[in-house]
Enzyme design. Structure first.
Site, PDB file in Angstrom:
ATOM      1  N   LYS A  86      14.319  -3.901  -0.805  1.00 34.71           N
ATOM      2  CA  LYS A  86      14.537  -4.066   0.634  1.00 34.71           C
ATOM      3  C   LYS A  86      14.330  -5.522   1.059  1.00 34.71           C
ATOM      4  O   LYS A  86      15.033  -6.009   1.959  1.00 34.71           O
ATOM      5  CB  LYS A  86      13.611  -3.132   1.413  1.00 34.71           C
ATOM      6  CG  LYS A  86      13.982  -1.662   1.240  1.00 34.71           C
ATOM      7  CD  LYS A  86      13.042  -0.738   1.997  1.00 34.71           C
ATOM      8  CE  LYS A  86      13.469   0.714   1.824  1.00 34.71           C
ATOM      9  NZ  LYS A  86      12.590   1.653   2.551  1.00 34.71           N
ATOM     10  N   SER A 106      12.003   5.950   6.550  1.00 34.01           N
ATOM     11  CA  SER A 106      11.451   4.596   6.416  1.00 34.01           C
ATOM     12  C   SER A 106      11.861   3.626   7.517  1.00 34.01           C
ATOM     13  O   SER A 106      11.390   2.491   7.531  1.00 34.01           O
ATOM     14  CB  SER A 106      11.829   4.001   5.053  1.00 34.01           C
ATOM     15  OG  SER A 106      13.218   3.803   4.944  1.00 34.01           O
TER      16      SER A 106
END
Length: 260
Positions: A203, A158
């Site tokens: 996040k 990611s």
């Protein structure tokens, strides 16, 4: 001979025993979930925990950078941690936690060693794709320009988008971050296509905690990111590496920036 009749309270109590047993089993049974939390963030333009540059380039001129490009992570309960119903219920009511299917956090393997090996391989593949995408964008020869990416204790794919942006920021004359703290997430392939990832709400929390004001999010995950967006953090949806670069340029110049 008459059969003795049970009193109603006693009868109900006896009937309730199997149900109570089932409820107790449900409460204490292990569930196929992991509990996830906002993880660390790392400025790919800076240094890792060991004090070494995250990105090192040889074979081409590099330029000074301003600001930060922070890749984001989540932290999850280890694969051998047992998650039960009370853990799940508690996490549903805690914005700093998320309940995620175990297979989405640990998609392969049953042992910690197998999962670590998978994540390490996914990170290596992501770094290779990020380097290829960045050099393709800049039209630089990968045989002449060498890029070394160093980031310990982080696995998975990611960080690809942020790695590519960091490489381009170092090799290009344009200052991508523009003095801002930019965070984000997203996979990337060698052609520069940005892919979705998991745990975006966590996040964004990590990004806000570490002083980011802008968050680059894969466009497909806009709704998920908006649902629990921290105050003061601006979402910028992206689908490609070139689109992310254009959006950062618009931020610097005051132009029109994509929004979710």
């Amino acid at each position: 001979m008459r059969t003795p009749r049970l009193s109603r309270p006693l009868y109900l109590s006896l009937c309730a025993l199997p149900l109570l047993g089932l409820l107790a089993a449900a409460v204490f049974a292990p569930l196929p979930f992991s509990i996830a939390f906002p993880g660390s963030t790392t400025d790919v333009l800076g240094k890792d925990k060991g004090g070494e540059p995250v990105i090192t380039v040889t074979g081409a001129k590099t330029y000074p950078t301003r600001g930060q490009l922070r890749m984001t992570t989540i932290t999850a309960t280890s694969p051998d941690t047992t998650v039960r119903l009370p853990d799940v219920v508690g996490s549903w009511f805690d914005k700093g936690e998320a309940v995620m299917p175990r297979d989405s956090v640990y998609p392969v393997g049953d042992s910690v060693k197998e999962i670590r090996e998978y994540n390490d391989e996914a990170m290596r593949d992501s770094q290779s794709a990020a380097t290829a995408a960045a050099l393709n964008h800049l039209k630089l020869d990968p045989e002449k320009v060498k890029v070394d990416l160093r980031l310990a204790d982080v696995g998975g794919p990611s960080a690809g988008l942020l790695f590519s942006l960091g490489i381009i920021d170092k090799l290009g004359a344009d200052d991508l971050a523009g003095g801002r703290v930019i965070a984000g997430t997203g996979t990337i392939d060698a052609a520069g296509k940005v892919g979705a990832v998991g745990g975006v709400p966590l996040k964004t929390q990590a990004a806000k905690r570490d002083k980011a004001t802008v968050f680059l999010v894969p466009k497909a995950e806009c709704s998920e990111a908006e649902a629990e967006l921290p105050s003061g953090l601006r979402l910028v949806p992206v689908t490609t590496l070139s689109g992310a670069i254009d959006a950062l340029g618009a931020l610097r110049s005051g132009g029109k920036v994509p929004s979710c």
